[in-house]
Every structure is written in structure tokens, then in C-alpha cells.
Design a protein around this motif. Structure first.
Motif, short mmCIF file in Angstrom:
data_model
loop_
_atom_site.label_atom_id
_atom_site.label_comp_id
_atom_site.label_asym_id
_atom_site.label_seq_id
_atom_site.Cartn_x
_atom_site.Cartn_y
_atom_site.Cartn_z
N LYS A 116 14.60 2.24 32.99
CA LYS A 116 14.46 3.11 31.82
C LYS A 116 14.13 2.28 30.58
O LYS A 116 14.44 2.68 29.46
CB LYS A 116 15.75 3.89 31.57
N ARG A 117 13.51 1.15 30.79
CA ARG A 117 13.15 0.25 29.69
C ARG A 117 14.38 -0.09 28.84
O ARG A 117 14.31 -0.16 27.61
CB ARG A 117 12.04 0.83 28.82
N SER A 150 14.67 0.35 24.65
CA SER A 150 13.69 1.38 24.26
C SER A 150 14.35 2.53 23.50
O SER A 150 13.78 3.60 23.38
CB SER A 150 12.99 1.94 25.50
N GLY A 151 15.55 2.29 23.00
CA GLY A 151 16.23 3.31 22.20
C GLY A 151 17.36 3.94 22.95
O GLY A 151 17.76 3.46 24.02
N ALA A 152 17.89 5.00 22.36
CA ALA A 152 18.95 5.74 23.03
C ALA A 152 18.36 6.39 24.29
O ALA A 152 17.16 6.68 24.33
CB ALA A 152 19.49 6.79 22.09
N ILE A 200 14.66 13.48 15.11
CA ILE A 200 15.99 12.90 14.87
C ILE A 200 16.07 12.32 13.45
O ILE A 200 15.12 11.71 12.97
CB ILE A 200 16.24 11.75 15.88
N1 COA Z 1 15.41 7.25 27.21
C1 COA Z 1 15.38 7.64 28.48
N2 COA Z 1 14.45 7.23 29.37
C2 COA Z 1 13.53 6.38 28.92
C3 COA Z 1 13.49 5.93 27.60
C4 COA Z 1 14.50 6.40 26.71
N3 COA Z 1 14.57 6.01 25.43
N4 COA Z 1 12.45 5.09 27.45
C5 COA Z 1 11.86 5.02 28.65
N5 COA Z 1 12.49 5.80 29.53
C6 COA Z 1 12.16 6.02 30.94
C7 COA Z 1 10.95 6.93 31.10
O1 COA Z 1 11.34 8.28 31.01
C8 COA Z 1 10.46 6.52 32.48
O2 COA Z 1 11.27 7.16 33.43
P1 COA Z 1 10.64 7.67 34.83
O3 COA Z 1 10.20 6.41 35.53
O4 COA Z 1 11.78 8.34 35.51
O5 COA Z 1 9.50 8.57 34.47
C9 COA Z 1 10.77 5.02 32.53
O6 COA Z 1 11.74 4.79 31.52
C10 COA Z 1 9.57 4.16 32.22
O7 COA Z 1 9.00 4.65 31.03
P2 COA Z 1 7.41 4.88 30.88
O8 COA Z 1 7.21 5.75 29.70
O9 COA Z 1 6.84 5.30 32.17
O10 COA Z 1 6.98 3.36 30.61
P3 COA Z 1 5.90 2.80 29.60
O11 COA Z 1 5.98 1.32 29.77
O12 COA Z 1 4.60 3.48 29.77
O13 COA Z 1 6.43 3.21 28.12
C11 COA Z 1 8.05 3.38 26.33
C12 COA Z 1 7.66 2.69 27.66
C13 COA Z 1 9.42 2.79 25.98
C14 COA Z 1 7.03 3.12 25.26
C15 COA Z 1 8.14 4.91 26.55
O14 COA Z 1 8.92 5.16 27.71
C16 COA Z 1 8.79 5.63 25.40
O15 COA Z 1 8.12 5.96 24.44
N6 COA Z 1 10.11 5.87 25.48
C17 COA Z 1 10.83 6.59 24.47
C18 COA Z 1 11.12 5.71 23.30
C19 COA Z 1 11.86 6.46 22.22
O16 COA Z 1 11.46 7.52 21.78
N7 COA Z 1 12.97 5.87 21.77
C20 COA Z 1 13.76 6.39 20.73
C21 COA Z 1 14.90 7.13 21.26
S1 COA Z 1 15.94 7.58 19.93
#
Ligand code: COA
Length: 272
Positions: A34-35, A74-76, A151
């Protein structure tokens, strides 16, 4: 960055790892699928790892890092939001559950370094900004996508952001939710150094070891004094500044430091 790290202890079902090498404590956010998104359980585990490293006299500096090479944090964990952060009341409760850990890091008595590779987003930025120093790899990316999710990012996080990058960059980042690369992050003062991926861990450890070899009380004095500089004048604890200053100047380590200089040898500091 070594991916398989031998942890001494793990928390939150292995999603937080803790290890100690040569006086350097290392906490790894280990949820790479989940990064390294932070669940509440991870926040709690993070707090426990911080507490153990704080209370271990052998540890002089703490590095925070993410596992998997793709993210710092990658955040919460957004998948928990529907249950735990779906409205203002739930959000307040959610914030309370991680508040103690954030306060622990904010007031941590030892130097902390965020070693950032890959995504550093949202709550990950909050963690990184609470560390004393941020070292990032060339391929890291930074952002606070709060406006993309709807948020309200909290006061403490924004205060730290504004104090690092200034109000205008804080507004640009917050209003757009944009991601910036390491070069831009360096330019605006969000990170202190940018290093090629393959050298990030070695460089970060070198900084940590340099810190761990210096006089702990002198570092503590710098840490406490800088924290007071950043506070409003009316809220400054100048007694704390004086107390640590006196302890430092009366310390065995200060005597050792000046003797070692005169004798042209490396000082052996003991933190007293
Ligand atoms: N919470 C929960 N799950 C997350 C996550 C988060 N903050 N960030 C990444 N993941 C999960 C994705 O849902 C994905 O799950 P899956 O494999 O079951 O589909 C997995 O991690 C890989 O993420 P993916 O988006 O496929 O990888 P990527 O390398 O293309 O992109 C990010 C990575 C971090 C840029 C993208 O996942 C993202 O934008 N995440 C949200 C970041 C965010 O908004 N953070 C602020 C939260 S307050």
C-alpha cells in the motif's frame, strides 16, 4: 537502500520495524503493498518504536524510512476512512488516536532524520516534516493531496509546512494538491539534500553516524534551542534553553572535547 533489514523488533503485524546499528536507531514503515500507507495500528506501532529508541541510551539518532523502494509513506490508509474518518466527529477521534505519536515525534529528545525514497504524501509529509532533517532520493515525490480527497489538513502539519517552504508555496501545494519532484522540493526548502537512489541509504547513515559521534548534550542544546526559536516569543521556554546550556557547558563531554582537540585525537563523548 537495503530492503531486507534485520529488525530487532516489529510492531503492527510487522508493518513497523525497529532496528539499531552503531548507535543509530532505524524505524521502517513496512507496508509496501500500500506504498506504506499508515493505518491507525501503524501509528500506534510507530509510537512504541519511537518510545523504545528514545529510552535506549545506546541510541543517539533515529532514521525513519519506508520499505519497498517506492514510497516513504503515501499518507494515511484511505481504506480505513469509510469506517474511521467519514465525518468531523470521526475525524477528530481519528486525529486523537495518532496525536500522541505525532507529539512524541515533535518533541523527540534525539535527532531524527527522514530518509525519503519514492512517494511522500499527505500524512507521510507530516511525518517527514516532523523529523529534524529530510534526505531524499532523486526519484522521490512530495505532495499533500488533501484537496483532492476533501480533507482539512491540520494546524500542526500546515505550521510545519509554512515554516519550511513559506506561505505561498504552502498555498500552491495545498490548493492544487500537486506533486513536486525532489529537485523542486530541494529548491523550496522542503528537503535538505537530494541523493541518487543507490547512494541514499549510505549518505543518510553517514549523516546519522556523524551525529552519533558528536557530543549528545551539545546536539540536545541545539535541538531544544531551535525548537524555542520556532515558537512565538510569548510561548518560548527560555528556562529550558538556559538549563541545557548550563548542563552542556558543565559537562564531562565539553572537557573531553577541548582536551581531544588539544591532543589531536578523536573525542569520545558519553552524553554527560
Ligand atoms: N491508502 C490506502 N491505500 C493506498 C494508499 C493510501 N494512502 N496509497 C496507495 N495505496 C494502495 C493502492 O490503493 C494500491 O492498492 P491495490 O494494489 O490494492 O490497488 C496500492 O497501494 C498501490 O498503489 P497504486 O496507486 O497502484 O501505485 P502507484 O505507484 O501507481 O501510485 C500513489 C502510488 C501513492 C501515488 C497512489 O497510490 C496514490 O495517489 N495514493 C493516495 C495518496 C494520497 O492521497 N495520500 C493522502 C492520504 S491523506
Amino acid at each position: 537502500m537495503p530492503d531486507v533489514f534485520q529488525p530487532d523488533t516489529s510492531f503492527a503485524d510487522g508493518k513497523i520495524l525497529k532496528s539499531i546499528t552503531d548507535g543509530v536507531g532505524v524505524i521502517t514503515f513496512n507496508n509496501p503493498d500500500k506504498r506504506n500507507a499508515m493505518s491507525l495500528e501503524m501509528w500506534e506501532g510507530f509510537g512504541r518504536a519511537l518510545t523504545e529508541l528514545r529510552d535506549d541510551d545506546a541510541v543517539r539518532v533515529v532514521i525513519l524510512r519506508g520499505a519497498g523502494g517506492k514510497a516513504f509513506v503515501s499518507g494515511a490508509d484511505i481504506s480505513q476512512f469509510e469506517k474511521t474518518r467519514h465525518n468531523a466527529a470521526a475525524s477528530e477521534e481519528y486525529a486523537k488516536r495518532s496525536a500522541a505519536e505525532r507529539a512524541l515525534l515533535a518533541d523527540y529528545p534525539k535527532p531524527t532524520i527522514a530518509c525519503i525514497q519514492g512517494f511522500c504524501l499527505g500524512g507521510g509529509m507530516q511525518v517527514a516534516m516532523l523529523a529534524d532533517i529530510r534526505i531524499a532520493s532523486h526519484d522521490s515525490q512530495f505532495g499533500i493531496p488533501a484537496a483532492k480527497l476533501g480533507i482539512a489538513y491540520g494546524f500542526d502539519g500546515l505550521r510545519n509546512l509554512v515554516s519550511l517552504v513559506g506561505p505561498s508555496w504552502a498555498r500552491l501545494l495545498m490548493y492544487t494538491g500537486m506533486r513536486i519532484d525532489a529537485v523542486e522540493a530541494l529548491r523550496i526548502g522542503l528537503v535538505e539534500r537530494v541523493i541518487p537512489e543507490g547512494e541514499l541509504w549510505g549518505e543518510t547513515m553517514a549523516i546519522a553516524v556523524a551525529i552519533s559521534e558528536n557530543a549528545p548534550l551539545a546536539i540536545k542544546a541545539a535541538k531544544i534551542t531551535i525548537a524555542q526559536v520556532l515558537k512565538d516569543e510569548s510561548r518560548r521556554d527560555m528556562d529550558a534553553v538556559r538549563t541545557i546550556g548550563t548542563a552542556c557547558m558543565d559537562s564531562e563531554d565539553f572537557r573531553e572535547g577541548r582536551q581531544a582537540f588539544m591532543e589531536k585525537r578523536k573525542p569520545q563523548f558519553r552524553g554527560r
